[in-house]
Write a protein that holds these residues in place. Structure first.
Motif, PDB file in Angstrom:
ATOM      1  N   GLY A 143       0.712  -1.177  -0.108  1.00  0.00           N
ATOM      2  CA  GLY A 143       0.052   0.042   0.022  1.00  0.00           C
ATOM      3  C   GLY A 143       1.095   1.248   0.019  1.00  0.00           C
ATOM      4  O   GLY A 143       2.025   1.224  -0.368  1.00  0.00           O
ATOM      5  N   LEU A 144       0.598   2.445   0.187  1.00  0.00           N
ATOM      6  CA  LEU A 144       1.135   3.679   0.236  1.00  0.00           C
ATOM      7  C   LEU A 144       2.301   3.458   1.126  1.00  0.00           C
ATOM      8  O   LEU A 144       2.122   3.300   2.459  1.00  0.00           O
ATOM      9  N   SER A 145       3.451   3.649   0.754  1.00  0.00           N
ATOM     10  CA  SER A 145       4.696   3.517   1.725  1.00  0.00           C
ATOM     11  C   SER A 145       5.716   4.501   1.239  1.00  0.00           C
ATOM     12  O   SER A 145       5.962   4.657   0.107  1.00  0.00           O
ATOM     13  N   LEU A 146       6.198   5.293   2.312  1.00  0.00           N
ATOM     14  CA  LEU A 146       7.325   6.350   2.106  1.00  0.00           C
ATOM     15  C   LEU A 146       8.590   5.908   2.881  1.00  0.00           C
ATOM     16  O   LEU A 146       8.447   5.563   4.121  1.00  0.00           O
ATOM     17  N   LYS A 147       9.551   6.174   2.192  1.00  0.00           N
ATOM     18  CA  LYS A 147      11.200   5.658   2.859  1.00  0.00           C
ATOM     19  C   LYS A 147      11.540   6.914   3.312  1.00  0.00           C
ATOM     20  O   LYS A 147      11.775   7.921   2.553  1.00  0.00           O
ATOM     21  N   LEU A 148      12.257   7.157   4.672  1.00  0.00           N
ATOM     22  CA  LEU A 148      12.747   8.030   5.181  1.00  0.00           C
ATOM     23  C   LEU A 148      14.072   8.292   4.339  1.00  0.00           C
ATOM     24  O   LEU A 148      14.843   7.339   4.500  1.00  0.00           O
ATOM     25  N   LEU A 149      14.291   9.658   3.821  1.00  0.00           N
ATOM     26  CA  LEU A 149      15.547  10.160   3.299  1.00  0.00           C
ATOM     27  C   LEU A 149      16.493  10.748   4.429  1.00  0.00           C
ATOM     28  O   LEU A 149      17.460  11.031   4.228  1.00  0.00           O
ATOM     29  N   GLY A 150      15.517  11.472   5.377  1.00  0.00           N
ATOM     30  CA  GLY A 150      16.313  12.141   6.656  1.00  0.00           C
ATOM     31  C   GLY A 150      15.599  13.035   7.388  1.00  0.00           C
ATOM     32  O   GLY A 150      14.286  13.482   7.048  1.00  0.00           O
ATOM     33  N   THR A 151      16.231  13.607   8.513  1.00  0.00           N
ATOM     34  CA  THR A 151      15.484  14.735   9.403  1.00  0.00           C
ATOM     35  C   THR A 151      15.943  15.749   8.911  1.00  0.00           C
ATOM     36  O   THR A 151      17.093  15.999   8.653  1.00  0.00           O
TER      37      THR A 151
END
Length: 177
Positions: A143-151
């Motif tokens: 389903g909708l998934s977003l991968k962390l690139l950075g803070t």
């Protein structure tokens, strides 16, 4: 309570009108919340507005839309734009919601206010059954998934000398279905 703030860093929807819609919900919706659209409204003057449906296992957990409207805060339900803080903005029940359909490769920055769960070592935020907010997770889902690139941070101009930075997280959309 602070509501979510979203920055669309690089998204397909900026150049493709078909990825942008206006919707209406029976729940309070913050910018950055995700939902399915079940069809067009049928009320008078609402034929271009779509109906928001809470994410649910199955068809309503894939190909979701994300709320993203200009943050014009209502004060005392009668004054608009007096409060410059976008963290005080949410879409009231029945108000029009501008939304876009995230696509693989989109880069989106979200404040922690619109994400549930614990970050800890998790590197994804994902759509889950029965929740408008994205949830921290260890891996992508179907389903909708977003991968962390950075803070990172978002500067909130409040007209004061105090800190104007709010912690935010930059993500890349890696799955939509």
């Amino acid at each position: 309570m602070a509501y979510g703030v979203v920055v669309l860093d690089k998204v397909h929807a900026m150049n493709i009108d078909a990825l942008n819609r206006t919707a209406k919900s029976s729940a309070l919706i913050e910018n950055g919340m995700v939902f399915a659209l079940s069809g067009k409204e049928t009320g008078a003057g609402e034929t271009e507005m779509w109906t928001v449906v809470q994410p649910a296992t199955g068809a309503n957990l894939t190909h979701l839309w994300m709320a993203y409207s200009p943050e014009i805060v209502d004060t005392n339900a009668q004054y608009r734009g007096l409060d410059p803080d976008p963290r005080n903005f949410a879409h009231a029940i029945g108000d029009p919601i501008s939304c876009f359909k995230p696509q693989i490769g989109d880069i989106i920055t979200l404040t922690d206010d619109v994400i549930t769960g614990t970050k800890s070592t998790n590197t994804f935020v994902v759509a889950t059954n029965g929740d408008y907010q994205l949830n921290w997770g260890a891996s992508a889902v179907s389903g909708l998934s977003l991968k962390l690139l950075g803070t990172t941070y978002i500067s909130i101009g409040l007209g004061s000398i105090g800190t104007q930075r709010v912690t935010a997280y930059q993500f890349e959309v890696v799955a939509i279905a």
